[in-house]
Each structure stands twice: as structure tokens, then as C-alpha cells.
Design a protein around this motif. Sequence first.
Motif, PDB file in Angstrom:
ATOM      1  N   GLN A 115      11.801  -6.520  -6.111  1.00 18.88           N
ATOM      2  CA  GLN A 115      12.378  -6.428  -4.766  1.00 18.88           C
ATOM      3  C   GLN A 115      11.325  -6.214  -3.690  1.00 18.88           C
ATOM      4  O   GLN A 115      11.413  -6.800  -2.600  1.00 18.88           O
ATOM      5  N   TYR A 116      10.324  -5.377  -3.984  1.00 18.93           N
ATOM      6  CA  TYR A 116       9.278  -5.073  -3.022  1.00 18.93           C
ATOM      7  C   TYR A 116       7.947  -5.670  -3.471  1.00 18.93           C
ATOM      8  O   TYR A 116       7.549  -5.529  -4.631  1.00 18.93           O
ATOM      9  N   THR A 117       7.273  -6.314  -2.536  1.00 22.26           N
ATOM     10  CA  THR A 117       5.933  -6.845  -2.779  1.00 22.26           C
ATOM     11  C   THR A 117       4.951  -6.036  -1.971  1.00 22.26           C
ATOM     12  O   THR A 117       5.105  -5.879  -0.755  1.00 22.26           O
ATOM     13  N   TYR A 118       3.945  -5.501  -2.647  1.00 19.69           N
ATOM     14  CA  TYR A 118       2.935  -4.711  -1.958  1.00 19.69           C
ATOM     15  C   TYR A 118       1.944  -5.634  -1.255  1.00 19.69           C
ATOM     16  O   TYR A 118       1.388  -6.549  -1.862  1.00 19.69           O
ATOM     17  N   LYS A 119       1.729  -5.384   0.014  1.00 19.50           N
ATOM     18  CA  LYS A 119       0.716  -6.092   0.786  1.00 19.50           C
ATOM     19  C   LYS A 119      -0.366  -5.080   1.142  1.00 19.50           C
ATOM     20  O   LYS A 119      -0.182  -4.236   2.026  1.00 19.50           O
ATOM     21  N   VAL A 120      -1.473  -5.140   0.412  1.00 16.52           N
ATOM     22  CA  VAL A 120      -2.540  -4.163   0.609  1.00 16.52           C
ATOM     23  C   VAL A 120      -3.280  -4.470   1.904  1.00 16.52           C
ATOM     24  O   VAL A 120      -3.731  -5.602   2.133  1.00 16.52           O
ATOM     25  N   LEU A 121      -3.391  -3.468   2.752  1.00 16.61           N
ATOM     26  CA  LEU A 121      -4.077  -3.613   4.035  1.00 16.61           C
ATOM     27  C   LEU A 121      -5.536  -3.184   3.891  1.00 16.61           C
ATOM     28  O   LEU A 121      -5.818  -2.056   3.478  1.00 16.61           O
ATOM     29  N   ASP A 122      -6.437  -4.089   4.211  1.00 12.70           N
ATOM     30  CA  ASP A 122      -7.848  -3.731   4.263  1.00 12.70           C
ATOM     31  C   ASP A 122      -8.103  -3.006   5.585  1.00 12.70           C
ATOM     32  O   ASP A 122      -7.688  -3.496   6.643  1.00 12.70           O
ATOM     33  N   PRO A 123      -8.751  -1.848   5.558  1.00  8.83           N
ATOM     34  CA  PRO A 123      -8.946  -1.080   6.790  1.00  8.83           C
ATOM     35  C   PRO A 123      -9.542  -1.924   7.917  1.00  8.83           C
ATOM     36  O   PRO A 123     -10.562  -2.599   7.735  1.00  8.83           O
TER      37      PRO A 123
ATOM     38  N   ASP B 124      19.880  -0.661  -2.905  1.00  9.10           N
ATOM     39  CA  ASP B 124      20.752  -1.567  -2.165  1.00  9.10           C
ATOM     40  C   ASP B 124      20.001  -2.367  -1.106  1.00  9.10           C
ATOM     41  O   ASP B 124      20.606  -2.960  -0.221  1.00  9.10           O
ATOM     42  N   ASP B 125      18.679  -2.372  -1.207  1.00  7.27           N
ATOM     43  CA  ASP B 125      17.856  -3.066  -0.224  1.00  7.27           C
ATOM     44  C   ASP B 125      17.725  -4.544  -0.588  1.00  7.27           C
ATOM     45  O   ASP B 125      18.161  -4.980  -1.657  1.00  7.27           O
ATOM     46  N   SER B 126      17.128  -5.306   0.318  1.00  3.52           N
ATOM     47  CA  SER B 126      16.843  -6.720   0.075  1.00  3.52           C
ATOM     48  C   SER B 126      15.351  -6.893  -0.182  1.00  3.52           C
ATOM     49  O   SER B 126      14.576  -5.936  -0.063  1.00  3.52           O
ATOM     50  N   LYS B 127      14.927  -8.089  -0.527  1.00  2.00           N
ATOM     51  CA  LYS B 127      13.511  -8.342  -0.812  1.00  2.00           C
ATOM     52  C   LYS B 127      12.684  -8.164   0.458  1.00  2.00           C
ATOM     53  O   LYS B 127      12.986  -8.766   1.494  1.00  2.00           O
ATOM     54  N   LYS B 128      11.642  -7.337   0.354  1.00  2.00           N
ATOM     55  CA  LYS B 128      10.798  -7.049   1.506  1.00  2.00           C
ATOM     56  C   LYS B 128       9.372  -6.750   1.067  1.00  2.00           C
ATOM     57  O   LYS B 128       9.119  -6.484  -0.117  1.00  2.00           O
ATOM     58  N   ASN B 129       8.476  -6.748   2.053  1.00  2.00           N
ATOM     59  CA  ASN B 129       7.096  -6.346   1.811  1.00  2.00           C
ATOM     60  C   ASN B 129       6.900  -4.887   2.180  1.00  2.00           C
ATOM     61  O   ASN B 129       7.527  -4.376   3.118  1.00  2.00           O
ATOM     62  N   ILE B 130       6.008  -4.235   1.443  1.00  2.00           N
ATOM     63  CA  ILE B 130       5.537  -2.898   1.794  1.00  2.00           C
ATOM     64  C   ILE B 130       4.068  -3.028   2.148  1.00  2.00           C
ATOM     65  O   ILE B 130       3.250  -3.463   1.326  1.00  2.00           O
ATOM     66  N   TYR B 131       3.721  -2.669   3.387  1.00  2.00           N
ATOM     67  CA  TYR B 131       2.351  -2.773   3.877  1.00  2.00           C
ATOM     68  C   TYR B 131       1.709  -1.393   3.822  1.00  2.00           C
ATOM     69  O   TYR B 131       2.256  -0.422   4.359  1.00  2.00           O
ATOM     70  N   ALA B 132       0.549  -1.299   3.202  1.00  2.00           N
ATOM     71  CA  ALA B 132      -0.084   0.012   3.041  1.00  2.00           C
ATOM     72  C   ALA B 132      -1.518  -0.153   2.562  1.00  2.00           C
ATOM     73  O   ALA B 132      -1.897  -1.205   2.018  1.00  2.00           O
ATOM     74  N   LEU B 133      -2.320   0.895   2.775  1.00  2.00           N
ATOM     75  CA  LEU B 133      -3.647   0.933   2.178  1.00  2.00           C
ATOM     76  C   LEU B 133      -3.520   0.981   0.657  1.00  2.00           C
ATOM     77  O   LEU B 133      -2.485   1.370   0.109  1.00  2.00           O
ATOM     78  N   GLN B 134      -4.592   0.628  -0.032  1.00  2.00           N
ATOM     79  CA  GLN B 134      -4.568   0.597  -1.489  1.00  2.00           C
ATOM     80  C   GLN B 134      -4.212   1.958  -2.076  1.00  2.00           C
ATOM     81  O   GLN B 134      -3.461   2.049  -3.062  1.00  2.00           O
ATOM     82  N   SER B 135      -4.713   3.036  -1.485  1.00  2.00           N
ATOM     83  CA  SER B 135      -4.426   4.379  -2.008  1.00  2.00           C
ATOM     84  C   SER B 135      -2.932   4.676  -1.979  1.00  2.00           C
ATOM     85  O   SER B 135      -2.399   5.352  -2.870  1.00  2.00           O
ATOM     86  N   VAL B 136      -2.230   4.171  -0.951  1.00  2.23           N
ATOM     87  CA  VAL B 136      -0.796   4.403  -0.832  1.00  2.23           C
ATOM     88  C   VAL B 136      -0.035   3.558  -1.846  1.00  2.23           C
ATOM     89  O   VAL B 136       0.910   4.032  -2.491  1.00  2.23           O
ATOM     90  N   VAL B 137      -0.459   2.319  -2.020  1.00  2.00           N
ATOM     91  CA  VAL B 137       0.154   1.450  -3.036  1.00  2.00           C
ATOM     92  C   VAL B 137       0.008   2.078  -4.414  1.00  2.00           C
ATOM     93  O   VAL B 137       0.942   2.053  -5.231  1.00  2.00           O
ATOM     94  N   ASP B 138      -1.140   2.681  -4.677  1.00  2.00           N
ATOM     95  CA  ASP B 138      -1.362   3.334  -5.977  1.00  2.00           C
ATOM     96  C   ASP B 138      -0.368   4.468  -6.198  1.00  2.00           C
ATOM     97  O   ASP B 138       0.173   4.632  -7.302  1.00  2.00           O
ATOM     98  N   VAL B 139      -0.100   5.258  -5.157  1.00  2.00           N
ATOM     99  CA  VAL B 139       0.858   6.363  -5.278  1.00  2.00           C
ATOM    100  C   VAL B 139       2.268   5.811  -5.516  1.00  2.00           C
ATOM    101  O   VAL B 139       3.005   6.309  -6.383  1.00  2.00           O
ATOM    102  N   LEU B 140       2.670   4.807  -4.762  1.00  2.00           N
ATOM    103  CA  LEU B 140       4.004   4.219  -4.936  1.00  2.00           C
ATOM    104  C   LEU B 140       4.158   3.650  -6.349  1.00  2.00           C
ATOM    105  O   LEU B 140       5.203   3.803  -6.988  1.00  2.00           O
ATOM    106  N   THR B 141       3.106   3.005  -6.836  1.00  2.00           N
ATOM    107  CA  THR B 141       3.146   2.375  -8.156  1.00  2.00           C
ATOM    108  C   THR B 141       3.164   3.413  -9.273  1.00  2.00           C
ATOM    109  O   THR B 141       3.961   3.322 -10.217  1.00  2.00           O
TER     110      THR B 141
END
Length: 329
Positions: free
Chosen positions: A158-166, A118-135
Motif C-alpha cells: 500500500q505504501y511506497t517509501y520515497k527516500v529523500l536525499d538531504p 483503510d488507506d489507499s496506495k500512497k507514497n511516504i516521503y522521508a529521510l532514510q533514517s525515518v524509512v528504517d524506523v517505519l520498516t
Amino acid sequence: MKRTFFTVLFGIIISVSAFAKTSFEIVALGVNGGVIDGNITSYLIRSTDENSYLALDAGTLLPGIEKAAAKGAFKNIAVPADSPLTLEGYVFKNAVKGYFISHGHLDHVSGLVISSTDDSKKNIYALQSVVDVLTNNYFNWKTWPNFSTSGEGFKLGQYTYKVLDPGKETAIEGTSLFGAALPLSHSNYESSMILVRKNKDYFAFFGDTGPDTVEKSTHLDTVWKTLGPKVKSKNLKGIIIEVSYQNGIADKDLFGHLTPEWLLKELQNLEKYSGGKGSLKGLNVIISHVKPTLNKNTDIRSSILGQLKNGNTLGVNFIMLDQGDSMEF
């Protein structure tokens, strides 16, 4: 003489006002470190001059938003008259602009996964390792439908991953905030912290982390080196960091977490990078991720806070928020 007196007085008033000005609001949506569902790690942060929030982890979302609304946390939010949404729904769908996810453990993402329908379109900000787990482990059409713009199967987008470079600062879309993430070690599993910035002021949020000595890591040392100059310049408004267990837990049983004793030792390292003895006096440190006990006649939160205060030779201002509490810094 009069002019000099009023000039000095005016200067004092301006100085006090500037010192008293807050930069961030924190809203506690979930404060526990597991066991009791509906109140696990999640906070909102916003600049006090806008009504747009970044979620800091998402173990609990809507139950925490409801608790916070009942405590008056969202008085700054005006739901448009033509909106069909409740205040809670409007905060969730419209005021929360994105998510920072520190690591992929269930108690930090379960609210995000459950409420995604029931969410709206948003970004998820995370390190690449976290994006890999979510995916790979959550939004994969096995555990849950793929609500992201990448990964397996049909992408609901709905969610766009924004990979954060350390260490590299990134703008948080829909807000005036910026964030830079650094890795942490959580029982040899990669977690992370985010340093949120608004203009010249900062606030740090830590995902789960063990002490460097136990983790055989230098990640916390790197974080303290980064935060030290911000403490010294008085631009670090506060920290949210975990203390999962009370003192007395053997190092081998920490599983990538902190005790009061270990946090105090780590903060001594921060003090070293912040200008030396006394430099942490008044620093706001919110304690999170306390693991509830099922033992009767045991107030684990009070015990941990007491142990921190009893060992506090640093002058740190230790704070423990309850679910739904909000505070400005």
C-alpha cells in the motif's frame, strides 16, 4: 492626464492583487505534542489552485479530518455523486496524496499506522533514517502488518517509501508540489524539516528539533541558511515549527525541543541570513507541538504564545492554530 491616472491606478490594483494572492493552504489535523491522543502533530498542505494534499507528519489523521470538515476546511472538495465515501473518507483516501514523515516517534506516525488498514496506495516521503524506523519498528508484522512495498514478511504494497536525499528536491506525486528535506537534531535523534515548493513560493515544516547550542549541532543553522534567501525575496510564505515548553525549562530537560526563548534566539540567526535587522517582519510562523499540561488553571498554549509575543523584537507574525483550523498563505 486621465490616462496617466488610470494607468497608475491599474498598476496599483494589479500590485495589490499580486501581493494578496495566496499560494498554500494549511489544515491543522493535530496540533499537540503528545499526551492527548486524537490531536497530535499532523498538518495538510496544498497549493491553493488544486485539491491535492501532502500530509506533514501523521500523528492524527481521521479525527483531525473530521474536525476540519466540521469547520468547513474542505469546501473545495466535491465528493463524486457515485462515491460511497463520506467527505472525510474521500479526503483521507483520495485528496491526501502522500505523507512526509519528519521522524519516527510515535506521536508523529500513530495516525498513519492506525488508519493504514483503510488507506489507499500512497507514497511516504522521508529521510532514510525515518524509512528504517517505519520498516523495522512499525510495518513489520509484529507491531503492525507490513503495508509497505519493502521490509519483512508479506508486503501488502500500500505504501511506497520515497527516500529523500538531504537538500535534493523531489516531486510530490499526485500534486504540483515539490519537497526538499534537511536533517534536524532531536535529542541526538535524527528528525527533519521539509521545504515545500510551488512555482517560486515556499513553505517550511519542521519536525521536532532542539536548539543548535543545546544539541551541539549545526542542523538548524544549515536550515536557516537555506531559508534566508527565500525570506529575503519574500517567497517563503510561512513556517510551522515546534515550541513544546514554556520558558523556564532547564536545557537538560528539553529532550530535543524548543521554548519561546530558544525559538526567538534561533530566529535571530534566520534574520542574519535574510538581510539583517527587520528582514523577518511579517513572516508567518505557526507554532506547533505544544505539550499539554494536566495541571488545572493552566493555559499552556496561551502562555507560550504570550511569551513569544512579549519577546518578539523581530516583527514575526506568530500564529497558533487549533485542531481543524485552516489558513491560506
